[in-house]
Design a protein around this motif. Sequence first.
Motif, PDB file in Angstrom:
ATOM      1  N   VAL A  96       9.172 -30.639  23.901  1.00  0.00           N
ATOM      2  CA  VAL A  96      10.129 -31.207  23.118  1.00  0.00           C
ATOM      3  C   VAL A  96      10.013 -30.821  21.686  1.00  0.00           C
ATOM      4  O   VAL A  96       9.186 -30.412  21.122  1.00  0.00           O
ATOM      5  N   CYS A  97      11.266 -30.886  20.948  1.00  0.00           N
ATOM      6  CA  CYS A  97      11.236 -30.921  19.485  1.00  0.00           C
ATOM      7  C   CYS A  97      12.170 -31.964  19.073  1.00  0.00           C
ATOM      8  O   CYS A  97      12.240 -33.104  19.514  1.00  0.00           O
ATOM      9  N   ARG A  98      12.788 -31.919  17.860  1.00  0.00           N
ATOM     10  CA  ARG A  98      13.451 -33.091  17.364  1.00  0.00           C
ATOM     11  C   ARG A  98      14.901 -33.133  18.014  1.00  0.00           C
ATOM     12  O   ARG A  98      15.007 -34.431  18.715  1.00  0.00           O
ATOM     13  N   ASP A 118       4.739 -30.696  22.221  1.00  0.00           N
ATOM     14  CA  ASP A 118       5.585 -31.004  21.042  1.00  0.00           C
ATOM     15  C   ASP A 118       5.704 -29.869  19.960  1.00  0.00           C
ATOM     16  O   ASP A 118       4.594 -29.663  19.589  1.00  0.00           O
ATOM     17  N   VAL A 119       6.895 -29.009  19.709  1.00  0.00           N
ATOM     18  CA  VAL A 119       6.723 -27.847  19.136  1.00  0.00           C
ATOM     19  C   VAL A 119       7.353 -28.018  17.721  1.00  0.00           C
ATOM     20  O   VAL A 119       7.620 -27.140  17.048  1.00  0.00           O
ATOM     21  N   ARG A 120       7.344 -29.356  17.237  1.00  0.00           N
ATOM     22  CA  ARG A 120       7.939 -29.576  15.692  1.00  0.00           C
ATOM     23  C   ARG A 120       6.929 -29.150  14.754  1.00  0.00           C
ATOM     24  O   ARG A 120       5.628 -29.001  14.981  1.00  0.00           O
ATOM     25  N   GLU A 149       7.061 -33.443  10.840  1.00  0.00           N
ATOM     26  CA  GLU A 149       7.772 -34.167  11.963  1.00  0.00           C
ATOM     27  C   GLU A 149       6.804 -34.848  12.994  1.00  0.00           C
ATOM     28  O   GLU A 149       7.249 -36.031  13.300  1.00  0.00           O
ATOM     29  N   TRP A 150       5.958 -34.184  13.301  1.00  0.00           N
ATOM     30  CA  TRP A 150       4.812 -35.018  14.045  1.00  0.00           C
ATOM     31  C   TRP A 150       4.078 -36.030  13.669  1.00  0.00           C
ATOM     32  O   TRP A 150       3.952 -37.199  14.219  1.00  0.00           O
ATOM     33  N   LEU A 172       3.143 -20.993  18.590  1.00  0.00           N
ATOM     34  CA  LEU A 172       2.944 -21.106  19.929  1.00  0.00           C
ATOM     35  C   LEU A 172       2.283 -19.943  20.627  1.00  0.00           C
ATOM     36  O   LEU A 172       1.267 -20.082  21.322  1.00  0.00           O
ATOM     37  N   GLN A 173       2.746 -18.691  20.322  1.00  0.00           N
ATOM     38  CA  GLN A 173       2.295 -17.472  20.625  1.00  0.00           C
ATOM     39  C   GLN A 173       0.776 -17.269  20.708  1.00  0.00           C
ATOM     40  O   GLN A 173      -0.006 -16.913  21.378  1.00  0.00           O
TER      41      GLN A 173
END
Length: 108
Positions: A59-61, A19-21, A25-26, A42-43
Amino acid sequence: MSNNSTQPTELADDAVILDVRRQDEWDAGHAPTAVHIPFEELQDRLAELPSTDGPVPVVCRGGGRSSRATKWLNDNGYEAVNVTGGMKAWHAADKPMRSADDSEPEVI
């Protein structure tokens, strides 16, 4: 469906996803077995990527950030697939969700 995407309905309820939100949001609602690494981090946090038997679903929004994250991961030697429609589609498919404070989970 392309090779770089998957539908929420094609994933097990307990699938390990990335999950990259953003944190808010998380906190509002996420898949119970997801690993949270915001897109912007992320990097720097690649060592925290979840182990899966195949490509890691991202996943994101709604699918924008996760699409970019999936492309970046694949371009850098990782196997990843974008979850089409993001957490909005996950929620619409009645997949399990939880919130950080045990309130009713939602997608914001």
